[in-house]
Design an enzyme around this catalytic site. Sequence first.
Site, PDB file in Angstrom:
ATOM      1  N   ARG A   1      31.420  45.200  35.080  1.00  0.00           N
ATOM      2  CA  ARG A   1      31.521  45.901  36.355  1.00  0.00           C
ATOM      3  C   ARG A   1      31.062  47.332  36.128  1.00  0.00           C
ATOM      4  O   ARG A   1      31.790  48.141  35.551  1.00  0.00           O
ATOM      5  CB  ARG A   1      32.982  45.881  36.825  1.00  0.00           C
ATOM      6  CG  ARG A   1      33.205  46.294  38.268  1.00  0.00           C
ATOM      7  CD  ARG A   1      34.673  46.586  38.526  1.00  0.00           C
ATOM      8  NE  ARG A   1      35.034  47.875  37.970  1.00  0.00           N
ATOM      9  CZ  ARG A   1      36.247  48.206  37.522  1.00  0.00           C
ATOM     10  NH1 ARG A   1      37.229  47.332  37.556  1.00  0.00           N
ATOM     11  NH2 ARG A   1      36.483  49.408  37.021  1.00  0.00           N
TER      12      ARG A   1
ATOM     13  N   HIS B   1      36.297  49.882  40.391  1.00  0.00           N
ATOM     14  CA  HIS B   1      36.807  48.645  40.998  1.00  0.00           C
ATOM     15  C   HIS B   1      36.506  48.650  42.497  1.00  0.00           C
ATOM     16  O   HIS B   1      35.941  47.703  43.037  1.00  0.00           O
ATOM     17  CB  HIS B   1      38.308  48.520  40.754  1.00  0.00           C
ATOM     18  CG  HIS B   1      38.959  47.418  41.542  1.00  0.00           C
ATOM     19  ND1 HIS B   1      38.685  46.092  41.314  1.00  0.00           N
ATOM     20  CD2 HIS B   1      39.828  47.452  42.581  1.00  0.00           C
ATOM     21  CE1 HIS B   1      39.373  45.348  42.170  1.00  0.00           C
ATOM     22  NE2 HIS B   1      40.066  46.154  42.953  1.00  0.00           N
TER      23      HIS B   1
ATOM     24  N   TYR C   1      40.798  54.906  32.537  1.00  0.00           N
ATOM     25  CA  TYR C   1      41.101  53.775  31.650  1.00  0.00           C
ATOM     26  C   TYR C   1      39.927  53.264  30.816  1.00  0.00           C
ATOM     27  O   TYR C   1      40.096  52.345  30.035  1.00  0.00           O
ATOM     28  CB  TYR C   1      41.712  52.620  32.452  1.00  0.00           C
ATOM     29  CG  TYR C   1      40.886  52.149  33.648  1.00  0.00           C
ATOM     30  CD1 TYR C   1      39.800  51.300  33.472  1.00  0.00           C
ATOM     31  CD2 TYR C   1      41.200  52.568  34.942  1.00  0.00           C
ATOM     32  CE1 TYR C   1      39.055  50.873  34.563  1.00  0.00           C
ATOM     33  CE2 TYR C   1      40.458  52.148  36.030  1.00  0.00           C
ATOM     34  CZ  TYR C   1      39.388  51.298  35.846  1.00  0.00           C
ATOM     35  OH  TYR C   1      38.647  50.886  36.914  1.00  0.00           O
TER      36      TYR C   1
HETATM   37  C1  LIG Z   1      47.669  38.236  44.372  1.00  0.00           C
HETATM   38  C2  LIG Z   1      47.060  39.586  44.228  1.00  0.00           C
HETATM   39  N1  LIG Z   1      47.607  40.471  43.356  1.00  0.00           N
HETATM   40  C3  LIG Z   1      47.096  41.711  43.235  1.00  0.00           C
HETATM   41  C4  LIG Z   1      46.025  42.099  44.009  1.00  0.00           C
HETATM   42  C5  LIG Z   1      45.456  43.514  43.896  1.00  0.00           C
HETATM   43  N2  LIG Z   1      44.142  43.441  43.219  1.00  0.00           N
HETATM   44  C6  LIG Z   1      43.009  43.468  43.932  1.00  0.00           C
HETATM   45  S1  LIG Z   1      41.654  43.225  42.981  1.00  0.00           S
HETATM   46  C7  LIG Z   1      42.574  43.114  41.574  1.00  0.00           C
HETATM   47  C8  LIG Z   1      41.896  42.865  40.249  1.00  0.00           C
HETATM   48  C9  LIG Z   1      41.162  41.572  40.230  1.00  0.00           C
HETATM   49  O1  LIG Z   1      40.448  41.448  39.039  1.00  0.00           O
HETATM   50  P1  LIG Z   1      39.422  40.288  38.776  1.00  0.00           P
HETATM   51  O2  LIG Z   1      40.021  38.990  39.123  1.00  0.00           O
HETATM   52  O3  LIG Z   1      38.915  40.445  37.396  1.00  0.00           O
HETATM   53  O4  LIG Z   1      38.252  40.545  39.844  1.00  0.00           O
HETATM   54  P2  LIG Z   1      37.285  41.786  39.957  1.00  0.00           P
HETATM   55  O5  LIG Z   1      37.936  42.791  40.883  1.00  0.00           O
HETATM   56  O6  LIG Z   1      37.066  42.325  38.600  1.00  0.00           O
HETATM   57  O7  LIG Z   1      36.031  41.261  40.565  1.00  0.00           O
HETATM   58  C10 LIG Z   1      43.929  43.283  41.868  1.00  0.00           C
HETATM   59  C11 LIG Z   1      45.007  43.305  40.857  1.00  0.00           C
HETATM   60  C12 LIG Z   1      45.483  41.145  44.889  1.00  0.00           C
HETATM   61  N3  LIG Z   1      44.442  41.425  45.680  1.00  0.00           N
HETATM   62  N4  LIG Z   1      46.002  39.906  44.986  1.00  0.00           N
END
Ligand SMILES: Cc1ncc(C[n+]2csc(CCOP(=O)(O)OP(=O)(O)O)c2C)c(N)n1
Lengths: 395, 331
Positions: A283, A287, A296
Amino acid sequence: MESRDVSTAPDLPDAAGGPDDAPLVQLVTPAGSRVTTPEAEAYRERVAHLDPAALRGLYRDMVLTRRFDDEATSLQRQGELGLFAQAKGQEAAQVGSARALATQDYVFPSYREHGVSHVRGIDPTARLRMYRGVDHGGWDPAEHNVHLYTLVIGSHVLHATGYAMGVQRDGLVGTGDPERDTAVVAYFGDGATSQGDVSEALVFAAVNNAPVVFFCQNNQWAISEPATKQARVPLYRRGSGFGVPSVRVDGNDVLACYAVMAEALERARTGGGPTFVEAFTYRMGAHTTSDDPTRYRSRAQEEYWRRRDPIDRLEALLRAEGTWDEAFAAEVAAEGEALGERLRTEVRALEAPPASTMFEHVYASPHAVVDADRSWFAEYEQSFEPADHVEGSTR
Amino acid sequence: MSESTKTLTVARAINEGLRRSLERDQKVLLMGEDIGALGGVFRVTDGLQKDFGEDRVVDTPLAESGILGTAIGLALRGYRPVCEIQFDGFIFPAYDQITTQLAKMHARSGGRVQVPVVIRVPFGGGIGAVEHHSESPEALFAHTAGLRVVSPSTPQDAFTMIQEAIASPDPVLFFEPKGRYWEKGEVDVAGAGEGARVLDRARVVRPGTDLTLVAYGPTVATALRAAAAAEQEGRSVEVVDLRAISPLDTATVVASVRRTGRCVVVHEAPTFLGSGAEVAARVTEECFYSLEAPVLRVGGFHTQYPVAKIEHEYLPSLDRVLDAVDRAFAY
Ligand SMILES: Cc1ncc(C[n+]2csc(CCOP(=O)(O)OP(=O)(O)O)c2C)c(N)n1
Ligand SMILES: [Mg+2]
């Protein structure tokens, strides 16, 4: 030329390396030359039909996806969007995999699959309706067989699996007709692999032999958590315990992503069941626009991956093979400009919906409580004299 | 008894209703744990897998979120899944899928997609069970817009309402009073599902003039017994069966209370923030000048559902309902 393993950055103190030093499918090296190893032979065959024009098409998809990201990010900075999540760095994983789809295939994205929605033909402005706060969705899923972005991590992986079970019941697996056989894809991240719903989806997909592809983009970060917080083994190995064939691919290599996805889709369509794909990528941006990655991760790591930009790699390949075309590049750049212009105009023109729309589509059939709330709200609105509607009114 | 009338238990009536829905619409399929060869732990799906096959009466993996999540995907593909949750206390692994996905998807899509999923939940107590097998979580779902929440109290309603729930374009939580599964009643099995929809209409089960007892599911029978007992004391008690918690048929309740001037709501769920609180608020708002007494509630306490040996002290018994009736008349 020899394949070079770029998956790890052992010299970097905070590289998300740990479990990720496993072999991965690669067809083009970061320097832009074709991988000729015998292991890659089967995958090479899957991209053999992609002529220079097709490769330039992939380049165009990736550049326009990047441009969409940049434009949406600046619109957010100008206050035109509430939030935005970039796909930056993941264009090869998204475009390569999505270009392998057939029209009848169905996609369940998470929230940063802008490369996928671009390839499927979803209107770029519609993709930003949610981020502007004028819609919870934004498009008709039936129009391009792309379900709406899902924000609850991992939930939609079950929906994809159920949808695939439906496809199976509809008799659209293993008919031998490439226009009818249908596969379903769930796109999700490295963080999502820890969600129970993803494990449950693997269980349901495996026991039903459902035509679904689990396409995990391991971009090495789940907001601030490195992938090492999710697993002690490379993520693609998640599949094997469920009896789901799994493969790890260089997610910054658009051809490898295409090839691996083509193989997984073929397996699904012909009745071979699910596949778990880990596309190892990075990425490159924050985020979301609300995030601050300097808290981080190191500049050094970002720089390491900036030098492995998937768009640069495809350009290097085209140049190395003498199929780079300046006129074409200029055309794509102009198209990017036009896309930017269009987004700036159209996004700004997206008006807030009337407040009464919140009462629409709460249910598909009449519901007395909603009806009562709707009428109360309408009467309340009407109770104000026109003079009360002046700006600055405190109601 | 007419030709089309049969005497059925509540469980059997649901079974007959499911059978008709499976016959009527090829897109209907049942999903759940042990619903196939076993016929469900309460035998509600008895014989259906034998008659409709393993593809339409599906024994799923033991994963409630998985059941609901895949049911949503199947609904998006045009199917009408009817999911059985084995017991009330085991719905929580699926709570996320139900509230964040199932309830919102129609609205999220601006009305473009429908997710007609039915969730059958044996609920309520009084069966001497261990923990997690006697709960009444209906208010948790009724509080979520996008879900319909209903509970039948008789074999006839069970038969009709399950078919209406399956035909509904909205998701429906179908709470089955497990303590009443074996109670029998006459069921007219002809033409159900084609008449006027009863799914979200409360009904006056017993007319009366002095007090309205509002109940649903397992407590309707208790309310009827209370009304009969009150009659001995010269009190005329009307009983209203809500049938639905969402939408709440306020109109029927309000019309009744305007006539009687007194209202007592009875449910097994804890009274604190329960559906009775909503009924009380609405009745107070709309019947203020007709009320002779505050609206009273009889229900479970704000405790964990107690152990079997003392559960009858927790449940709204005939005596506790009559006590509330007395209090309402004492104002
Ligand atoms: C059930 C849930 N818990 C927490 C969140 C908050 N949240 C949004 S994105 C994220 C990280 C997701 O990481 P990843 O699966 O690696 O996807 P990326 O954002 O890297 O594409 C979190 C913790 C959420 N949207 N849904
Ligand atoms: Mg991630």
